[in-house]
Design a protein around this motif. Structure first.
Motif, short mmCIF file in Angstrom:
data_model
loop_
_atom_site.label_atom_id
_atom_site.label_comp_id
_atom_site.label_asym_id
_atom_site.label_seq_id
_atom_site.Cartn_x
_atom_site.Cartn_y
_atom_site.Cartn_z
N HIS A 1 -26.00 -64.27 -70.02
CA HIS A 1 -27.21 -63.56 -69.60
C HIS A 1 -28.25 -64.54 -69.06
O HIS A 1 -28.93 -64.26 -68.06
CB HIS A 1 -27.80 -62.77 -70.77
N PHE A 2 -28.39 -65.70 -69.70
CA PHE A 2 -29.36 -66.69 -69.22
C PHE A 2 -28.89 -67.34 -67.92
O PHE A 2 -29.70 -67.72 -67.07
CB PHE A 2 -29.59 -67.76 -70.28
N ILE A 3 -27.56 -67.48 -67.75
CA ILE A 3 -27.04 -68.08 -66.52
C ILE A 3 -27.15 -67.09 -65.35
O ILE A 3 -27.51 -67.46 -64.23
CB ILE A 3 -25.57 -68.52 -66.73
N ALA A 4 -26.81 -65.81 -65.60
CA ALA A 4 -26.85 -64.78 -64.56
C ALA A 4 -27.54 -63.55 -65.12
O ALA A 4 -26.88 -62.59 -65.54
CB ALA A 4 -25.43 -64.44 -64.08
N PRO A 5 -28.86 -63.52 -65.17
CA PRO A 5 -29.60 -62.40 -65.76
C PRO A 5 -29.39 -61.09 -64.99
O PRO A 5 -29.15 -61.09 -63.79
CB PRO A 5 -31.07 -62.85 -65.67
N GLY A 6 -29.48 -59.99 -65.74
CA GLY A 6 -29.49 -58.68 -65.12
C GLY A 6 -28.17 -57.98 -65.02
O GLY A 6 -28.11 -56.79 -64.69
N SER A 7 -27.06 -58.65 -65.28
CA SER A 7 -25.75 -58.01 -65.16
C SER A 7 -25.17 -57.74 -66.54
O SER A 7 -25.01 -58.65 -67.34
CB SER A 7 -24.81 -58.90 -64.36
N LEU A 8 -24.87 -56.46 -66.79
CA LEU A 8 -24.26 -56.09 -68.06
C LEU A 8 -22.76 -55.90 -67.94
O LEU A 8 -22.08 -55.64 -68.94
CB LEU A 8 -24.90 -54.80 -68.58
N SER A 9 -22.22 -56.04 -66.74
CA SER A 9 -20.78 -55.83 -66.55
C SER A 9 -19.96 -56.85 -67.31
O SER A 9 -18.81 -56.59 -67.69
CB SER A 9 -20.43 -55.88 -65.06
N VAL A 10 -20.54 -58.05 -67.54
CA VAL A 10 -19.81 -59.09 -68.24
C VAL A 10 -19.45 -58.66 -69.65
O VAL A 10 -18.44 -59.11 -70.22
CB VAL A 10 -20.65 -60.40 -68.26
N ILE A 11 -20.24 -57.76 -70.24
CA ILE A 11 -19.95 -57.29 -71.60
C ILE A 11 -18.65 -56.49 -71.62
O ILE A 11 -17.78 -56.69 -72.47
CB ILE A 11 -21.12 -56.46 -72.14
N GLY A 12 -18.52 -55.58 -70.68
CA GLY A 12 -17.29 -54.79 -70.59
C GLY A 12 -16.09 -55.66 -70.28
O GLY A 12 -14.99 -55.43 -70.80
N GLU A 13 -16.27 -56.65 -69.41
CA GLU A 13 -15.17 -57.54 -69.06
C GLU A 13 -14.71 -58.33 -70.29
O GLU A 13 -13.50 -58.55 -70.49
CB GLU A 13 -15.61 -58.50 -67.95
N ARG A 14 -15.67 -58.77 -71.08
CA ARG A 14 -15.34 -59.52 -72.30
C ARG A 14 -14.50 -58.67 -73.24
O ARG A 14 -13.48 -59.12 -73.77
CB ARG A 14 -16.64 -59.95 -73.00
N ALA A 15 -14.90 -57.42 -73.43
CA ALA A 15 -14.16 -56.52 -74.32
C ALA A 15 -12.77 -56.24 -73.78
O ALA A 15 -11.77 -56.27 -74.53
CB ALA A 15 -14.94 -55.22 -74.50
N LEU A 16 -12.67 -56.00 -72.46
CA LEU A 16 -11.36 -55.71 -71.86
C LEU A 16 -10.42 -56.89 -71.95
O LEU A 16 -9.25 -56.76 -72.33
CB LEU A 16 -11.56 -55.29 -70.40
N ASP A 17 -10.92 -58.08 -71.61
CA ASP A 17 -10.07 -59.28 -71.67
C ASP A 17 -9.61 -59.57 -73.09
O ASP A 17 -8.47 -60.00 -73.32
CB ASP A 17 -10.84 -60.48 -71.12
#
Length: 738
Positions: A514-530
């Motif tokens: 979040h601090f590296i690329a603020p504003g995107s929540l898609s990374v959360i779903g990707e983390r769970a899927l992976d």
């Protein structure tokens, strides 16, 4: 987990939390400096990755060992990162490079737990490197910055250790004391008629294995730092730590020796207040032991606030009443067991008084002349990183070789899936699949399965927490504080509670993104899927060439029995010594240490087998009996040792019986049953032992104290004969591959 105030305090002052803070700070400082001061985010991440790799192997232990392990990890990790970076421009080259590295690094598990940690740390660094593409010049710079980060952490950790050496020794001793207190608490429940003996035995075995592990860790930390010569001098606090360690080992040995025939006591004293008094006595001793551990972690002087005089006097009164009722003649075995149990419990209370005194700096100086001599070195663990251990395991019959093949297969599948199917959706984070596989897969099937469940659950919880946090909190300072807290707790709980550790680690990673690329929540779903995909792959590959625990357990059984046999032999050398000086019972103490370690290895192996599929479990009843019987025999030998030390000489009948017991245990190691009936053997040896007591009673040259000692020793030897025969029978019926 128990979240009481006392246990939270134990955690906060423990080496777990202390190490978590050290690892988090040491790993994050390079990124904060290079990013915050010099605006070099790429180099900052590379340095942090190198530091984080080394922090994984920074576990409690001797400074010399830790230094070697961290330096080795820094060099090997940088080499891994460099090789991976050079291969990143070539898709197939990267695929084969990662596969080859995974096989080699997984094979480092042949060097034990520390070797496995180094291999895992390097694979983690490989995974974090493979997601970017590097030119040769960039790969060289990345490698140099990575090793700089690793060396930074090594230096940081060693400096902190040098400044806080006393704190670390205190934490090692306290962990040992807490483990003994938990053992004492389980021991107290044997005197509660409502507690099932079999269930309590299972808990006792687990606690005993934990005590053996903590004692070994504390022994390495405390003994290894003693001066090489008495003329070198020694910090008085280090001498105090050595005294504490000796006392807690003696306390545990005394408590183990409290072991008796609980079925007999429950039957004979059913409804009696004696059982209540014994339960309360041991329960209070457990609480007092824990209080000493807490005081040590907080560097405080402790005084006895929990008094056991009432219980001791109540038991003495009950014993006097039994004497008046002529109970010793009516139930001689029950009376002997009662007297012996009471004396050992009373001795435990006296040793606990010594531990209280050890927390006072005024007790410094008594051990100031200690030095590390050749005899003490025999108590220490040794590092062996010979390359021959790798080459000797390059065969399909090796569990470590099979583990390396499983990890290699799982990573190959993970890389193929992420590169061919999932890359259109989240090209930047597809390496998380490989990361999940590397984190989950362990040499043992049961541990991999457990890690799989905890990792997946912790990741999902962490994703939910971060989603909620980012939805309701806009304050950057609060988010940064939450990220730092997650980093500390993720490192602190990895050995205590892996599910919570996985939750905090996921929280830390997602907040960092979040601090590296603020504003995107898609990374959360990707983390769970992976994580889900990686968990499925890891679980499936766990069934590829598995090496089930039952194939490994027979040597641990044999070593546990042989260690008890050697323990019995060493105890006989105590005759007429009085155990007055440590030098007098050196071999006995070494044998006692070895029996606890061998037993812990056997018990842990058995419980790992019980977590595997039921179809892969062998001789469960026999092995369960052997676990209990080996613990009982060690307790009986420990109970007999001080009695042997007070004898002027070993009576010939008793010496003959001990040789018979040693022979029975030798047969048990080989797994060969006796042609004679065990009941007949037991009766024959019991007659010999009873005859020795009768002869001493009729002989006018033997004083009353010696006769009483012989009675107690005969009782313990009878128990040993019974237990050793049971061990031989269980070992003969256990059907295990060689």
């Amino acid at each position: 987990m128990d979240y009481s105030t006392k246990n939270i305090k134990k955690f906060v002052y423990s080496h777990y939390f202390y190490g978590g803070v050290r690892q988090a700070l040491g790993a994050l400082v390079p990124a904060m400096v290079l990013l915050g001061l010099f605006d070099l985010p790429v180099l900052g991440l590379a340095a942090t990755f190198g530091a984080m790799c080394v922090s994984i192997v920074d576990q409690p232990g001797p400074v010399r060992h830790r230094k070697n392990e961290m330096l080795g990890c820094a060099v090997l990790g940088a080499a891994t990162a460099g090789i991976t970076a050079l291969a990143t421009p070539y898709a197939w080259g990267l695929w084969f490079t990662v596969i080859g590295l995974c096989f080699f690094l997984s094979l480092l598990s042949v060097f034990g737990r520390k070797g496995g940690l180094i291999g895992f740390a390097c694979m983690l660094l490989m995974t974090l490197t493979m997601h970017s593409t590097f030119t040769p010049a960039q790969a060289l710079l990345h490698t140099l910055v990575t090793i700089a980060g690793g060396l930074w952490y090594t230096g940081f950790s060693l400096v902190v250790t040098r400044l806080q050496w006393y704190r670390q020794e205190q934490q090692a001793i306290a962990a040992c004391i807490f483990a003994s207190a938990e053992y004492l608490e389980v021991k107290a429940r044997f005197y509660d008629p409502d507690t099932k003996l079999d269930d309590n035995y299972q808990q006792l075995i687990v606690r005993q294995a934990a005590v053996a592990e903590q004692q070994e860790a504390a022994r390495d930390v405390v003994l290894r730092e003693l001066p090489r010569a008495a003329s070198e001098g020694m910090d008085a606090r280090r001498g105090r730590m050595f005294k504490m360690f000796i006392d807690i080992v003696d306390l545990h040995e005394t408590v183990v020796a409290v072991h008796t025939d609980y079925e007999l006591l429950r039957r004979v004293f059913a409804g009696s207040d004696l059982l209540v008094f014994f339960h309360d006595l041991l329960h209070k001793l457990a609480l007092d032991t824990e209080a000493v551990g807490l005081a040590i972690t907080q560097d405080q002087i402790t005084h006895r606030h929990i008094n056991v005089k009432a219980e001791l006097r109540a038991i003495e009164y009950e014993i006097d009443q039994l004497k008046k009722a002529d109970f010793p003649k009516l139930e001689p075995e029950a009376y002997t067991a009662l007297i012996w149990t009471f004396r050992r419990a009373r001795n435990a209370a006296k040793i606990l008084d010594r531990l209280h005194r050890d927390t006072d700096p005024a007790s410094d100086g008594e051990a100031s002349s200690l030095k590390m001599d050749a005899s003490l070195r025999r108590f220490l663990s040794k590092q062996d990183f010979s390359p021959a251990r790798i080459t000797s395991n390059l065969k399909l019959s090796s569990p470590n070789f099979r583990h390396a093949l499983r990890v290699t297969l799982a990573v190959a599948i993970g890389m193929t899936l992420s590169s061919e199917w999932l890359i259109p959706h989240h090209i930047m984070h597809s390496y998380w699949i490989v990361l999940t596989i590397v984190v989950i897969m362990k040499p043992g099937f049961s541990l991999s399965k457990q890690r799989n469940i905890h990792r997946l659950t912790g990741t999902l919880i962490g994703c939910g927490l971060v989603l909620a946090l980012l939805s309701f909190v806009d304050n950057t300072f609060i988010l940064f504080a939450a990220m730092m807290l997650a980093a500390v707790m993720g490192n602190s709980l990895v050995q205590l509670y892996y599910l919570a550790s996985a939750t905090f680690n996921t929280t830390f990673v997602l907040l960092a993104f979040h601090f590296i690329a603020p504003g995107s929540l898609s990374v959360i779903g990707e983390r769970a899927l992976d994580t889900l995909v990686g968990s499925i792959i890891a679980l499936g590959c766990s069934y590829f060439l598995p090496y089930w625990e039952y194939r490994l357990i027979k040597p641990t059984v044999q070593r546990a029995i042989a260690a008890n046999r050697n323990y019995l032999s060493a105890s006989q050398q105590l005759v007429a010594t009085g155990i007055a000086q440590p030098a007098d019972d050196f071999e006995y103490r070494l044998a006692r240490k070895n029996v606890h370690i061998a037993f812990g290895n056997f018990a842990n192996s058995f419980y790992r087998m019980m977590l595997e599929p039921r179809s892969k479990q062998r001789s469960v009843a026999e092995l369960n009996n052997l676990v209990i019987q080996n613990h009982e025999l060690a307790a009986q030998i420990g109970a007999a040792a001080p009695l042997l030390a007070t004898l002027p000489a070993m009576p010939a009948p008793l010496a003959g019986v001990t040789r018979r017991i040693e022979g029975i245990l030798d047969d048990a190691v080989k797994g060969t049953p006796d042609t004679r009936d065990d009941t007949e053997v037991l009766r024959e040896l019991a007659r010999e032992l009873d005859g020795a007591v009768s002869e001493a009673e009729t002989a006018g040259s033997v004083d009353g104290d010696t006769v009483n000692t012989l009675r107690q020793l005969v009782f313990q030897l009878k128990q040993m004969v019974k237990t050793s025969l049971s061990i031989r029978r269980s070992a003969a019926f256990a059907r295990l591959p060689a």
